[in-house]
Motif scaffolding. Structure first.
Motif, mmCIF file in Angstrom:
data_model
loop_
_atom_site.group_PDB
_atom_site.id
_atom_site.type_symbol
_atom_site.label_atom_id
_atom_site.label_comp_id
_atom_site.label_asym_id
_atom_site.label_seq_id
_atom_site.Cartn_x
_atom_site.Cartn_y
_atom_site.Cartn_z
ATOM 1 N N VAL A 1 -6.018 4.767 -0.906
ATOM 2 C CA VAL A 1 -5.015 5.795 -1.215
ATOM 3 C C VAL A 1 -5.704 7.042 -1.750
ATOM 4 O O VAL A 1 -5.376 8.164 -1.348
ATOM 5 C CB VAL A 1 -3.960 5.257 -2.205
ATOM 6 N N LEU B 1 -0.497 15.765 1.831
ATOM 7 C CA LEU B 1 0.285 14.575 1.526
ATOM 8 C C LEU B 1 0.727 14.538 0.076
ATOM 9 O O LEU B 1 1.610 13.782 -0.281
ATOM 10 C CB LEU B 1 -0.530 13.312 1.836
ATOM 11 N N PHE C 1 0.856 4.281 -2.665
ATOM 12 C CA PHE C 1 0.631 5.631 -2.153
ATOM 13 C C PHE C 1 1.712 6.595 -2.645
ATOM 14 O O PHE C 1 1.420 7.685 -3.127
ATOM 15 C CB PHE C 1 0.602 5.610 -0.613
ATOM 16 N N LEU C 2 2.963 6.182 -2.529
ATOM 17 C CA LEU C 2 4.073 7.061 -2.916
ATOM 18 C C LEU C 2 4.039 7.374 -4.409
ATOM 19 O O LEU C 2 4.320 8.505 -4.808
ATOM 20 C CB LEU C 2 5.409 6.432 -2.518
ATOM 21 N N ALA D 1 0.826 -1.209 0.000
ATOM 22 C CA ALA D 1 0.000 0.000 0.000
ATOM 23 C C ALA D 1 0.858 1.256 0.000
ATOM 24 O O ALA D 1 0.545 2.224 -0.699
ATOM 25 C CB ALA D 1 -0.937 0.004 1.202
ATOM 26 N N VAL D 2 1.944 1.233 0.739
ATOM 27 C CA VAL D 2 2.819 2.412 0.800
ATOM 28 C C VAL D 2 3.445 2.676 -0.568
ATOM 29 O O VAL D 2 3.544 3.831 -0.995
ATOM 30 C CB VAL D 2 3.903 2.238 1.890
ATOM 31 N N ALA D 3 3.847 1.630 -1.262
ATOM 32 C CA ALA D 3 4.428 1.806 -2.596
ATOM 33 C C ALA D 3 3.414 2.458 -3.535
ATOM 34 O O ALA D 3 3.746 3.409 -4.259
ATOM 35 C CB ALA D 3 4.894 0.470 -3.148
ATOM 36 N N ARG E 1 0.912 9.681 -5.334
ATOM 37 C CA ARG E 1 1.087 11.096 -4.977
ATOM 38 C C ARG E 1 1.581 11.897 -6.168
ATOM 39 O O ARG E 1 1.246 13.065 -6.315
ATOM 40 C CB ARG E 1 2.096 11.239 -3.832
#
Length: 89
Positions: free
Chosen positions: A74, A84, A6-7, A2-4, A10
């Protein structure tokens, strides 16, 4: 996982503007990474499932129960906290 997403989302607006198709594609990518890179390198070993039904259901689960929810969460997170998103300029 999920973080990947999200980044990247963005900085890449289509990922957050169209979360269902991009989330499904991301889930498919995750299926490939997990089954052809992570599992073979892990202590679990094994050759993986060969049953076409099992493989098909696994792909569908990764696409629609993992990838799409990640993309939707996200998008919601970026809408709720515009700070963010990266600065433009």
């Amino acid at each position: 996982m999920a973080v990947a997403f999200f980044l990247v989302a963005r900085r890449v607006p289509p990922l957050r503007e169209r979360p269902v198709p991009y989330g499904a594609a991301y889930g498919l990518l995750l299926y490939g990474i997990m089954n052809y890179i992570v599992v073979p390198l892990s202590a679990a070993g094994g050759g993986g499932a060969k049953d076409p039904l099992w493989v098909g259901l696994s792909v569908v689960v990764h696409m629609f129960l993992i990838g799409v929810p990640i993309a939707l969460f996200v998008r919601a997170a970026l809408r709720e906290a515009p700070t963010l998103q990266p600065a433009r300029g």
